[in-house]
Design an enzyme around this catalytic site. Structure first.
Site, PDB file in Angstrom:
ATOM      1  N   HIS A  22       0.842  -1.200   0.000  1.00  0.00           N
ATOM      2  CA  HIS A  22       0.000   0.000   0.000  1.00  0.00           C
ATOM      3  C   HIS A  22       0.877   1.250   0.000  1.00  0.00           C
ATOM      4  CE1 HIS A  22      -3.516   2.464   1.349  1.00  0.00           C
ATOM      5  NE2 HIS A  22      -2.564   3.162   1.941  1.00  0.00           N
ATOM      6  N   GLU A  23       1.851   1.290   0.886  1.00  0.00           N
ATOM      7  CA  GLU A  23       2.719   2.464   0.972  1.00  0.00           C
ATOM      8  C   GLU A  23       3.588   2.602  -0.275  1.00  0.00           C
ATOM      9  OE1 GLU A  23       2.342   4.692   3.136  1.00  0.00           O
ATOM     10  OE2 GLU A  23       0.977   3.569   4.442  1.00  0.00           O
ATOM     11  N   HIS A  26       1.824   4.712  -2.797  1.00  0.00           N
ATOM     12  CA  HIS A  26       1.997   6.145  -2.558  1.00  0.00           C
ATOM     13  C   HIS A  26       3.381   6.601  -3.035  1.00  0.00           C
ATOM     14  CE1 HIS A  26      -1.702   6.476  -0.374  1.00  0.00           C
ATOM     15  NE2 HIS A  26      -1.316   5.739   0.657  1.00  0.00           N
TER      16      HIS A  26
END
Length: 449
Positions: A22-23, A26
């Site tokens: 998920h990170e 980003h």
């Protein structure tokens, strides 16, 4: 490895992989939007290993492997050199900020599709959706032993897991559902399951039992595990006896014994058993019992022996190419179910007992890992999708809350005031704290039960 240690280990692996991915979403989009990333950390807490790349980003592996985070250059979080100001996150156009924030949930969505593709290619073993016993609502709908569930509503059910999930979802909505079945004779037919007659408090966990369905693979063999003292079977039958016939009627599962005993009543009958390789014919007469809920009935006084599940007899399996559309369809189906569940929880049509926390996640992670790689990939895919959907909820502090701020900024032409965003953060923290408290409460309650 003990159940506790296994649960902790597989939860760390699961959350570590999914949150880090998920990170990374980003991070990847931020870099391509010209934003300077100060730190990309796998895990939290004290750094066990770190290295600074040529791009100036510090890459860290930290001591607590329960996720990760991305720290971007931002004037709201500290002083920024004038030369670096164009690379600050807060200086980016609103479209770029939306792309960077949305990239985390999108990464989890992409990962979900990839994990499901892997699951389909490996092949997830399961049980065939064959009815073992039909009582109550299921019997009223005309379902019988040996019927194979082909579809529940518009959902195909190639395995029992798909059938059980579709039935549980329909049960929570209390809507009569059309089933497509293949009977024991091989003919296809439709049955209407009157789910509107289910009790109002029917939840997902006990829906199948209240419908009155027992799958074939959960039927117990007719082997005696315990005999009650002073009953008809006491001194006649023995533990580990396998009953083969009662009053001349062959039996293959333990649930067939009760109806035959009721038919015999108080008269004596021959019970045929296998004991230590020998076949015996023993005479006994059932005795009458009275139960406050069940009423009067005839009983032998025996209980079944627990038995392991039989081997899998079905599988979800596709070739590498066919698995691509299958993974996309499965992701869409799971996403639709997850969003629908959130809607049921918000409207009160589903019990808050369905909200689970880290303890339940850990238990399911360990259980799915024990079932094999395909089941574990299936679990990871569902968890990755859940992480994406939860992060998209319009709650300040989550990605969805930031997206809401940016959409308001697009609509009004200027950012929200600092005061409004701070107030939103407090509201978001309160909502998350309440949700986490409820999840922990349900986890502990389930353990106690």
């Amino acid at each position: 490895m003990s159940t506790f240690l296994g649960s902790v280990w597989w939860m760390i692996v699961s959350l570590g992989v999914l949150v880090t991915f998920h990170e990374y979403g980003h991070y990847w989009v931020a870099r391509r939007c010209g934003v300077k990333v100060l730190r990309f950390s796998v895990g939290f807490g004290k750094a066990l290993w770190s290295r600074t790349g040529r791009d100036g980003t510090e890459y860290v592996v930290a001591a607590l492997p329960l996720g990760g985070y991305v720290k971007m250059l931002d004037e709201r979080e500290g002083e920024v050199a004038p030369a670096d100001a164009p690379q600050a996150f807060n200086r980016q156009p609103v479209g770029r900020r939306i792309a960077i924030v949305a990239a985390g949930p999108v990464a989890n969505l992409v990962l979900c599709v990839a994990l499901l593709w892997g699951m389909f290619v490996i092949g997830r073993p399961d049980f065939a959706p064959v009815v073992g016993q039909a009582e109550g609502i299921a019997a009223a709908a005309g379902l019988q032993r040996g019927d194979t569930l082909l579809a529940v509503g518009d959902r195909q059910t190639p395995t029992w897991s798909e059938a059980a999930l579709a039935l549980a979802t329909a049960a929570m909505d209390h809507q009569d559902t059309v089933l497509r079945v293949r009977t024991r004779s091989g003919n296809e037919a439709t049955r209407t399951l009157p789910l509107s007659r289910l009790p109002a408090d029917t939840g997902q966990s006990h829906a199948i039992a209240r419908i009155g369905l027992t799958p074939r693979h959960q039927l117990l063999p007719p082997v005696i595990g315990r005999i009650e003292p002073g009953t008809a079977a006491w001194g006649v039958l023995a533990e580990d006896d396998r009953l083969t016939a009662i009053d001349g009627t062959p039996i293959s599962t333990f649930d067939e014994i009760g109806p035959l005993v009721q038919r015999i009543g108080e008269r004596k009958a021959m019970v045929e058993v296998e004991r230590d390789g020998d076949r015996l014919a023993l005479e006994l007469a059932p005795r009458r019992r009275v139960d406050p809920q069940r009423g009067a009935y005839w009983a032998l006084g025996i209980a079944p022996a627990m038995a392991p599940l039989p081997p899998y007899d079905a599988a979800l399996h596709y070739g590498p190419l066919a698995a691509v559309p299958a993974a996309l369809r499965e992701t869409w189906k799971l996403a639709r179910d997850s969003v629908a569940m959130i809607g049921r929880l918000a409207s009160g049509r589903a019990s808050v007992d369905n909200v689970s926390g880290p303890i339940t996640i850990a238990r399911y992670a360990n259980a799915s890992a024990q079932l094999g790689p395909a089941w574990f990939l299936n679990f990871l895919a569902l968890l990755s999708l859940s992480l994406a959907i939860i992060n998209l909820l319009p709650i300040p502090v989550l990605d969805g809350g930031h997206l809401l701020y940016y959409l308001i900024e697009l609509a009004k032409g200027s950012p929200l005031s600092e005061r409004a965003m701070v107030a939103g953060q407090y509201v978001g923290l309160a909502l998350l704290a309440g949700l986490m408290g409820l999840a922990f409460y349900n986890d502990i309650l389930q353990l106690l039960r």
